[in-house]
Design a protein around this motif. Structure first.
Motif, PDB file in Angstrom:
ATOM      1  N   VAL A  44       0.758  -1.040  -0.001  1.00 41.27           N
ATOM      2  CA  VAL A  44      -0.068   0.197   0.076  1.00 41.27           C
ATOM      3  C   VAL A  44       0.907   1.249  -0.031  1.00 41.27           C
ATOM      4  O   VAL A  44       1.729   1.324   0.886  1.00 41.27           O
ATOM      5  CB  VAL A  44      -1.025  -0.083   1.201  1.00 41.27           C
ATOM      6  N   LEU A  45       0.868   2.140  -1.041  1.00 43.08           N
ATOM      7  CA  LEU A  45       1.637   3.394  -0.973  1.00 43.08           C
ATOM      8  C   LEU A  45       0.884   4.500  -0.916  1.00 43.08           C
ATOM      9  O   LEU A  45      -0.135   4.466  -1.261  1.00 43.08           O
ATOM     10  CB  LEU A  45       2.240   3.120  -2.651  1.00 43.08           C
ATOM     11  N   SER A  46       1.694   5.557  -0.415  1.00 37.17           N
ATOM     12  CA  SER A  46       1.121   6.761  -0.490  1.00 37.17           C
ATOM     13  C   SER A  46       0.968   7.620  -1.876  1.00 37.17           C
ATOM     14  O   SER A  46       1.946   7.257  -2.417  1.00 37.17           O
ATOM     15  CB  SER A  46       1.934   7.632   0.688  1.00 37.17           C
ATOM     16  N   PRO A  47      -0.167   8.364  -1.919  1.00 36.40           N
ATOM     17  CA  PRO A  47      -1.008   8.842  -0.974  1.00 36.40           C
ATOM     18  C   PRO A  47      -2.221   7.694  -1.140  1.00 36.40           C
ATOM     19  O   PRO A  47      -2.543   7.053  -2.150  1.00 36.40           O
ATOM     20  CB  PRO A  47      -1.402  10.220  -1.743  1.00 36.40           C
ATOM     21  N   VAL A  48      -2.938   7.694  -0.094  1.00 34.17           N
ATOM     22  CA  VAL A  48      -4.014   7.103   0.160  1.00 34.17           C
ATOM     23  C   VAL A  48      -5.032   8.138   0.488  1.00 34.17           C
ATOM     24  O   VAL A  48      -4.918   8.831   1.094  1.00 34.17           O
ATOM     25  CB  VAL A  48      -4.325   6.160   1.444  1.00 34.17           C
ATOM     26  N   PHE A  49      -6.135   8.189  -0.673  1.00 35.47           N
ATOM     27  CA  PHE A  49      -7.017   9.416  -0.474  1.00 35.47           C
ATOM     28  C   PHE A  49      -8.460   8.873  -1.056  1.00 35.47           C
ATOM     29  O   PHE A  49      -8.762   7.901  -1.917  1.00 35.47           O
ATOM     30  CB  PHE A  49      -6.581  10.459  -1.294  1.00 35.47           C
ATOM     31  N   CYS A  50      -9.498   9.972  -0.805  1.00 36.97           N
ATOM     32  CA  CYS A  50     -10.797   9.582  -1.441  1.00 36.97           C
ATOM     33  C   CYS A  50     -11.048  10.877  -2.034  1.00 36.97           C
ATOM     34  O   CYS A  50     -10.843  11.998  -1.688  1.00 36.97           O
ATOM     35  CB  CYS A  50     -11.672   9.264  -0.415  1.00 36.97           C
ATOM     36  N   MET A  51     -12.108  10.627  -3.166  1.00 39.20           N
ATOM     37  CA  MET A  51     -12.851  12.047  -3.600  1.00 39.20           C
ATOM     38  C   MET A  51     -14.291  11.682  -3.644  1.00 39.20           C
ATOM     39  O   MET A  51     -14.647  10.609  -4.149  1.00 39.20           O
ATOM     40  CB  MET A  51     -12.249  11.906  -5.200  1.00 39.20           C
ATOM     41  N   ASN A  52     -15.043  12.541  -2.868  1.00 39.33           N
ATOM     42  CA  ASN A  52     -16.224  12.353  -2.902  1.00 39.33           C
ATOM     43  C   ASN A  52     -17.432  13.270  -3.598  1.00 39.33           C
ATOM     44  O   ASN A  52     -17.110  14.422  -3.625  1.00 39.33           O
ATOM     45  CB  ASN A  52     -17.019  12.653  -1.444  1.00 39.33           C
ATOM     46  N   ASP A  53     -18.076  12.563  -4.421  1.00 38.58           N
ATOM     47  CA  ASP A  53     -18.911  13.268  -5.583  1.00 38.58           C
ATOM     48  C   ASP A  53     -20.430  13.173  -5.037  1.00 38.58           C
ATOM     49  O   ASP A  53     -21.108  12.157  -5.070  1.00 38.58           O
ATOM     50  CB  ASP A  53     -18.927  12.636  -6.949  1.00 38.58           C
ATOM     51  N   ASP A  54     -20.809  14.274  -4.181  1.00 42.43           N
ATOM     52  CA  ASP A  54     -22.215  14.101  -3.807  1.00 42.43           C
ATOM     53  C   ASP A  54     -23.345  14.730  -4.714  1.00 42.43           C
ATOM     54  O   ASP A  54     -24.544  14.766  -4.373  1.00 42.43           O
ATOM     55  CB  ASP A  54     -22.245  14.941  -2.152  1.00 42.43           C
ATOM     56  N   THR A  55     -23.004  15.138  -5.844  1.00 41.02           N
ATOM     57  CA  THR A  55     -23.914  15.807  -6.987  1.00 41.02           C
ATOM     58  C   THR A  55     -25.145  16.466  -6.209  1.00 41.02           C
ATOM     59  O   THR A  55     -26.217  16.439  -6.714  1.00 41.02           O
ATOM     60  CB  THR A  55     -24.489  14.538  -7.757  1.00 41.02           C
ATOM     61  N   GLY A  56     -24.800  17.156  -5.201  1.00 42.89           N
ATOM     62  CA  GLY A  56     -25.667  18.053  -4.269  1.00 42.89           C
ATOM     63  C   GLY A  56     -26.761  17.355  -3.601  1.00 42.89           C
ATOM     64  O   GLY A  56     -27.803  17.917  -3.176  1.00 42.89           O
ATOM     65  N   SER A  57     -26.383  16.013  -3.194  1.00 39.67           N
ATOM     66  CA  SER A  57     -27.541  15.190  -2.382  1.00 39.67           C
ATOM     67  C   SER A  57     -26.695  14.526  -1.308  1.00 39.67           C
ATOM     68  O   SER A  57     -25.822  13.630  -1.572  1.00 39.67           O
ATOM     69  CB  SER A  57     -28.011  14.103  -3.443  1.00 39.67           C
ATOM     70  N   GLU A  58     -27.076  14.710   0.027  1.00 39.15           N
ATOM     71  CA  GLU A  58     -26.514  13.972   0.896  1.00 39.15           C
ATOM     72  C   GLU A  58     -27.132  12.434   0.834  1.00 39.15           C
ATOM     73  O   GLU A  58     -26.647  11.469   1.897  1.00 39.15           O
ATOM     74  CB  GLU A  58     -26.911  14.455   2.398  1.00 39.15           C
ATOM     75  N   GLU A  59     -27.923  12.132   0.030  1.00 34.67           N
ATOM     76  CA  GLU A  59     -28.494  10.834  -0.170  1.00 34.67           C
ATOM     77  C   GLU A  59     -27.818   9.788  -1.034  1.00 34.67           C
ATOM     78  O   GLU A  59     -28.001   8.776  -1.147  1.00 34.67           O
ATOM     79  CB  GLU A  59     -29.922  10.797   0.072  1.00 34.67           C
ATOM     80  N   HIS A  60     -26.961  10.627  -1.794  1.00 31.29           N
ATOM     81  CA  HIS A  60     -26.258   9.641  -3.106  1.00 31.29           C
ATOM     82  C   HIS A  60     -25.075  10.342  -3.164  1.00 31.29           C
ATOM     83  O   HIS A  60     -24.747  11.131  -4.118  1.00 31.29           O
ATOM     84  CB  HIS A  60     -27.014   9.916  -4.140  1.00 31.29           C
ATOM     85  N   ILE A  61     -24.052   9.646  -2.397  1.00 30.27           N
ATOM     86  CA  ILE A  61     -22.594  10.327  -2.485  1.00 30.27           C
ATOM     87  C   ILE A  61     -22.002   9.090  -3.096  1.00 30.27           C
ATOM     88  O   ILE A  61     -21.921   7.974  -2.573  1.00 30.27           O
ATOM     89  CB  ILE A  61     -22.034  10.568  -1.156  1.00 30.27           C
ATOM     90  N   VAL A  62     -21.116   9.551  -4.062  1.00 29.74           N
ATOM     91  CA  VAL A  62     -20.247   8.696  -4.729  1.00 29.74           C
ATOM     92  C   VAL A  62     -18.887   8.751  -4.230  1.00 29.74           C
ATOM     93  O   VAL A  62     -18.283   9.581  -4.438  1.00 29.74           O
ATOM     94  CB  VAL A  62     -20.108   8.564  -6.333  1.00 29.74           C
TER      95      VAL A  62
END
Length: 141
Positions: free
Chosen positions: A38-56
């Motif tokens: 497991v190499l750095s960086p470890v990260f996430c990108m969150n795409d909520d498309t304006g909805s708290e009920e549907h976050i990718v």
């Protein structure tokens, strides 16, 4: 450019932290099963498309050549470029404050965001208490 192994999940605001953490650990397991560290960086990108009920959530870990053969994750290249950055120290539940500060700074300085914020996890919540978690936020400009 950075080459990463990426896995995605669709979640909601209530389950975001739990689902993100689980997704990252599954990605770690997949990389290790393929004989990779497991190499750095470890990260996430969150795409909520304006909805708290549907976050990718896009969980990512850097991979070096040769590209590993992974059964579930896909290999993608993410562009580099200019970023605004802030480091958040504290629980993930408080990351919204850092997001707000980063977007406010960009707006005040006339910058247009050109992509999703990258949440780079500097340390592991399995090894440090929530108050000591370090997360770097990078906003592409």
């Amino acid at each position: 450019m950075v080459q990463v192994a990426e896995r995605c999940v669709v979640t909601n605001a209530e389950a975001l932290i739990v689902d993100t953490t689980a997704l990252i650990y599954v990605l770690f397991d997949e990389l290790r099963a393929a004989g990779r560290d497991v190499l750095s960086p470890v990260f996430c990108m969150n795409d909520d498309t304006g909805s708290e009920e549907h976050i990718v959530v896009h969980a990512c870990v850097r991979v070096d050549a040769p590209v590993p053969n992974l059964p579930q994750a896909r290999i993608v290249e993410l562009p580099g470029g200019e970023f605004a950055a802030v480091t958040h120290v504290g629980p993930y539940e408080q990351l919204g404050l850092a997001y707000h500060a980063l977007y406010a700074w960009a707006q005040e300085h006339g910058h247009e965001p050109r992509g999703l914020i990258r949440e780079i996890y500097v340390n592991d919540p399995a090894n440090v208490p929530p108050a000591a978690l370090q997360t770097e936020l990078l906003l592409p400009l």
